[in-house]
Design a protein around this motif. Structure first.
Motif, short mmCIF file in Angstrom:
data_model
loop_
_atom_site.label_atom_id
_atom_site.label_comp_id
_atom_site.label_asym_id
_atom_site.label_seq_id
_atom_site.Cartn_x
_atom_site.Cartn_y
_atom_site.Cartn_z
N VAL A 128 6.58 58.20 32.40
CA VAL A 128 5.28 57.63 32.05
C VAL A 128 4.43 57.42 33.30
O VAL A 128 3.23 57.70 33.32
N GLY A 129 5.07 56.91 34.35
CA GLY A 129 4.35 56.71 35.60
C GLY A 129 3.81 58.00 36.19
O GLY A 129 2.67 58.03 36.69
N LEU A 130 4.59 59.07 36.10
CA LEU A 130 4.15 60.34 36.65
C LEU A 130 3.08 60.99 35.78
O LEU A 130 2.14 61.62 36.29
N LEU A 131 3.20 60.84 34.47
CA LEU A 131 2.14 61.33 33.58
C LEU A 131 0.82 60.64 33.89
O LEU A 131 -0.24 61.28 33.98
N SER A 132 0.90 59.32 34.03
CA SER A 132 -0.32 58.56 34.35
C SER A 132 -0.89 58.99 35.70
O SER A 132 -2.10 59.13 35.86
N LYS A 133 0.00 59.23 36.66
CA LYS A 133 -0.45 59.63 38.00
C LYS A 133 -1.19 60.95 37.96
O LYS A 133 -2.28 61.09 38.55
N PHE A 134 -0.64 61.94 37.27
CA PHE A 134 -1.28 63.26 37.21
C PHE A 134 -2.61 63.20 36.44
O PHE A 134 -3.57 63.90 36.80
N LEU A 135 -2.66 62.40 35.40
CA LEU A 135 -3.91 62.26 34.67
C LEU A 135 -5.00 61.64 35.55
O LEU A 135 -6.15 62.09 35.55
N LEU A 136 -4.64 60.63 36.33
CA LEU A 136 -5.60 59.99 37.22
C LEU A 136 -6.02 60.93 38.35
O LEU A 136 -7.17 60.93 38.79
N ILE A 137 -5.07 61.73 38.84
CA ILE A 137 -5.40 62.71 39.88
C ILE A 137 -6.41 63.73 39.35
O ILE A 137 -7.40 64.06 40.02
N ALA A 138 -6.15 64.23 38.14
CA ALA A 138 -7.06 65.21 37.55
C ALA A 138 -8.45 64.62 37.34
O ALA A 138 -9.47 65.29 37.58
N LYS A 139 -8.49 63.37 36.90
CA LYS A 139 -9.79 62.72 36.70
C LYS A 139 -10.53 62.57 38.03
O LYS A 139 -11.74 62.85 38.12
N CYS A 140 -9.80 62.15 39.05
CA CYS A 140 -10.40 62.00 40.37
C CYS A 140 -10.88 63.35 40.91
O CYS A 140 -11.93 63.43 41.54
N CYS A 141 -10.13 64.40 40.64
CA CYS A 141 -10.50 65.74 41.12
C CYS A 141 -11.82 66.21 40.51
O CYS A 141 -12.71 66.68 41.22
N TYR A 142 -11.95 66.09 39.19
CA TYR A 142 -13.20 66.60 38.61
C TYR A 142 -14.38 65.71 38.96
O TYR A 142 -15.52 66.17 39.02
N GLU A 143 -14.12 64.41 39.19
CA GLU A 143 -15.21 63.54 39.63
C GLU A 143 -15.69 63.93 41.03
O GLU A 143 -16.86 63.76 41.36
N GLN A 144 -14.79 64.48 41.83
CA GLN A 144 -15.16 64.98 43.16
C GLN A 144 -15.52 66.46 43.11
O GLN A 144 -15.63 67.10 44.16
N SER A 197 -21.87 58.26 41.86
CA SER A 197 -20.76 58.50 40.94
C SER A 197 -20.96 59.79 40.20
O SER A 197 -22.05 60.12 39.75
N PHE A 198 -19.86 60.55 40.07
CA PHE A 198 -19.98 61.83 39.40
C PHE A 198 -20.04 61.68 37.89
O PHE A 198 -20.37 62.61 37.17
N GLY A 199 -19.75 60.47 37.39
CA GLY A 199 -19.78 60.29 35.94
C GLY A 199 -21.15 60.54 35.34
O GLY A 199 -21.26 60.96 34.20
N VAL A 200 -22.22 60.29 36.12
CA VAL A 200 -23.57 60.53 35.61
C VAL A 200 -23.77 62.00 35.28
O VAL A 200 -24.46 62.35 34.33
N PHE A 201 -23.14 62.86 36.07
CA PHE A 201 -23.29 64.30 35.86
C PHE A 201 -22.81 64.71 34.47
O PHE A 201 -23.45 65.48 33.77
#
Length: 714
Positions: free
Chosen positions: A527-543, A367-371
């Protein structure tokens, strides 16, 4: 001479091909013979690791291993050719074993996925550990091979450097020898990391002529100077001046160079060819491909002066054709995955591709969260986690061998079959998961990132790149960019402006994110699209795709988007991601080498934020480049080279997600559709972007306003 043995592209020096039975080294009795008069030009560029680590690239273990090579008994004398032969044999044997083991591992992995047997499942971790050990051993032998190739080969002592300059002079009127102190300045260190000698001199500054002559010093390759010079020489000399310097040394020594490797003229001649090939291999795309006059000058010299005398000419002409073909074929876009598709080509693949495929399976489980927990002194929300297991299993399936459409940017034209993407609207984004969108956006970002070069991030102020992205967008919107005033390169130095295209693509992503949100016609969809983009950004930096993560953050921080009423009804856990992204942004801006810490960047793919990296380089460029005596500060240039070298380091580990061409085409279409959009104008046409006032309250406000106006006129 292996003209096809050179790997051109980012990090190619780390991608040493499998050692083969070479004809240039033959054993006759107890003697070792090289092919007639021609050194091994297998791959001359030291690579990014040389610029980043410098003299620390080769540690004491490499030095001790090097000493024990090539001698069967302790009393035997050390022979450089004997060391080469023994190392080639060891590397060939270890490489073949590694390839066989990794094939067995792949078959076992497929069997485990189909049957899920307990025996296979227990065997995989043990085999994975053995593979890591074998990988480390092969990489170490490759490092020793690089050390043998560079160690004291064709270099001269620093006191002989004035002679290097003298041999290349075209005017014979003034033959007075030049003093080394007039060319180069040094400072002494108490201890050297490798050999623990005292009083080691480290280069501090030098004149342009002195810095070019220092390329011929004995340890120029080993200390990382050559690669650092290739990244930064444009600050004090033009490409034409550097090429002429090399050609003058070749002209003055080529006809007189003997087969004796200890002769000074032979060393100067061969080192000149080594440096020239390293320059072509590493910087062809930024120096020769963009300057036809420079390329024509080099080809004409090789054809007329070099080719008639020895095999160097044919080798370099073949090398130029090879890199030109690779450049026109956009080798960077379809990187290591293309080498994995054909099973019949398995044995011919570079070792780095094997490293990548193994690392993808092993390291993706972490998991990238440890980083970030190690770098932020606060607890972040629980991470979404790495890519799902079923996606990892699809990395090397039949779709991956299909033709890959390659585009120069996100905003190029693409198939008409997906031309109705703008009619679908944002609804298709809702249908896909955040991880799926993250993977495809990462592949799109990788296409443009793998075509950039460390040199592209130098002298960015002259291109109009500023600290604020708004200023960048205004600067790059006009095609004519003024190079005067802030130009740190020499006036006649040609600079490739690919960085502007990289930043334009980043702005297009940010604008697309903002436009998709403000064009939603209902608060629920918004709201759904805001949530989607926030989750995408989180997934991107974790990868470790920080580029796309920061582009999405910029779109969400748009002034119009931040004022939307949908933020108030956004789930609290999702809203926390916004603060998490801001913390990541602060982390990226805090240190220019923060992504190079530890060993993760060597095994996990990474895409940095182009704008953040450009700002770090601009900060290093602040201040004078010359001392009071006119000498250029090499310590400053060395630090700049170290920072930009991470571009090639990251390009060495590409993402290997399975491309979804339909989704990619949809994303491209949407990004193109909104790339020049006016967010405020789009928001004005949508009622969902405004705070709604109840009808009764709205009517009461109007009546109260009318009464006040009426009382005013009475």
């Amino acid at each position: 001479l292996q003209s096809n043995g050179c790997c051109i592209g980012p990090g190619f020096a780390e991608e040493n091909t499998e050692p083969e039975e070479k004809t240039i080294i033959k054993i006759a009795g107890n003697g070792y013979l090289l092919s007639p008069g021609l050194p091994d030009f297998h791959s001359c560029s030291p690579g990014w690791s040389s610029a980043f680590y410098g003299s620390e690239c080769f540690d004491s273990e490499v030095h001790s291993y090097m000493k024990n090579l090539g001698k069967q008994k302790s009393s035997e004398s050390q022979n450089i050719d004997a060391k080469k032969v023994e190392l080639e044999q060891l590397l060939m044997m270890e490489t073949k074993n590694y390839r066989k083991t990794i094939k067995f591992y792949q078959k076992l992995l497929q069997k485990e996925r189909r049957s899920k047997g307990p025996e296979t499942k227990s065997m995989l971790p043990k085999l994975r550990g053995q593979l890591q050990e074998m990988k480390s051993k092969v990489q170490f032998l490759e490092l020793v091979k690089k050390y043998i190739m560079y160690a004291e080969q064709w270099g001269v002592e620093s006191c002989v450097l004035p002679t290097v300059i003298h041999n290349g002079r075209t005017d014979t009127m003034d033959l007075a020898p030049m003093d080394e102190s007039a060319l180069l300045l040094y400072y002494s260190t108490e201890k050297h990391h490798c050999n623990n000698q005292n009083g080691i001199r480290v280069l501090q500054a030098g004149t342009p002529l002195g810095l070019m002559a220092y390329l011929y010093s004995r340890n120029a390759f080993l200390d990382g100077y050559v690669q650092q010079f290739l990244y930064t020489f444009r600050y004090f000399c033009t490409q034409e001046e550097f090429l002429q310097f090399l050609l003058d040394r070749i002209s003055s020594t080529l006809s007189s160079a003997s087969l004796d490797p200890s002769a000074s003229l032979t060393k100067i001649c061969n080192r000149s060819f080594y440096i020239l090939q390293a320059w072509i291999e590493d910087c062809y795309s930024v120096d020769f491909a963009t300057n036809t006059d420079l390329l024509c000058t080099l080809k004409a010299f090789i054809s007329s002066k070099v080719a008639p005398l020895n095999g160097y000419g044919e080798h370099f002409l073949s090398l130029l054709e090879d890199v030109s073909a690779r450049k026109s074929g956009s080798v960077h876009q379809c990187s290591s995955m293309d080498k994995w598709e054909e099973e019949s080509e398995e044995d011919k693949k570079p070792l780095h591709s094997l490293y990548k495929k193994l690392s993808e399976d092993v390291s993706r489980k972490a998991s990238f969260g440890v980083f970030f927990l190690q770098n932020f002194n606060r607890k972040l929300p629980k991470s979404v986690g790495p890519i799902a297991q079923n996606q990892r299993e699809r990395l090397y399936t039949i779709p991956s061998v299909l033709p890959k459409p390659c585009y120069n940017s996100f905003t190029e034209e693409f198939p008409v079959s997906f031309a109705k993407a703008d009619e679908v609207g944002p609804y298709l984004l809702i249908e896909y998961t955040a991880q799926q969108l993250c993977c495809q956006l990462t592949l799109l970002q990788q296409e443009v990132f793998h075509k950039c070069h460390p040199v592209h991030f130098l002298n960015s102020r002259a291109l109009g790149v500023k600290d604020r992205s708004v200023a960048v967008q205004k600067a790059v919107s006009t095609e004519t960019v003024s190079l005067q005033g802030c130009n740190l390169f020499l006036s006649k130095c040609i600079q490739d402006q690919y960085l502007l295209q990289l930043l334009r693509n980043a702005d297009s992503i940010s604008t697309w994110v903002a436009a998709e949100i403000v064009t939603c016609h209902t608060s629920k969809l918004q709201v759904g699209l805001l949530s989607k983009f926030l989750l995408i950004a989180k997934c991107c930096y974790e990868q470790r795709n920080f580029a796309t993560a920061m582009q999405i953050l910029a779109g969400l921080e748009n002034l119009i988007v931040r004022q939307l009423p949908a933020w108030k009804i956004l789930p609290a856990k999702v809203a926390e991601i916004m603060e998490e992204l801001k913390a990541v942004e602060v982390f990226l801006k805090s240190d220019s080498l923060c992504l190079m810490e530890g060993e993760r960047f060597k095994t996990l793919p990474t895409i940095p934020s182009a704008h953040v990296l450009a700002m770090h380089v601009q900060q290093l460029e602040t201040g004078g480049f010359t001392m009071t005596n006119g000498a250029h500060k090499w310590t400053k240039l060395r630090n700049i080279a170290k920072v930009v070298s991470q571009v090639h380091a990251f390009q060495e580990n590409p993402y290997t997600y399975t491309p979804d061409f339909k989704l990619q085409s949809y994303l491209r279409r949407r990004i193109t559709h909104f790339k020049d959009a006016d967010i405020s104008a789009l928001a004005a046409d949508n009622c969902a972007n405004f705070h709604q006032i109840p009808a009764e309250k709205h009517s009461r406000i109007i009546q109260d306003t009318l009464r006040r106006m009426k009382a005013t006129f009475q």
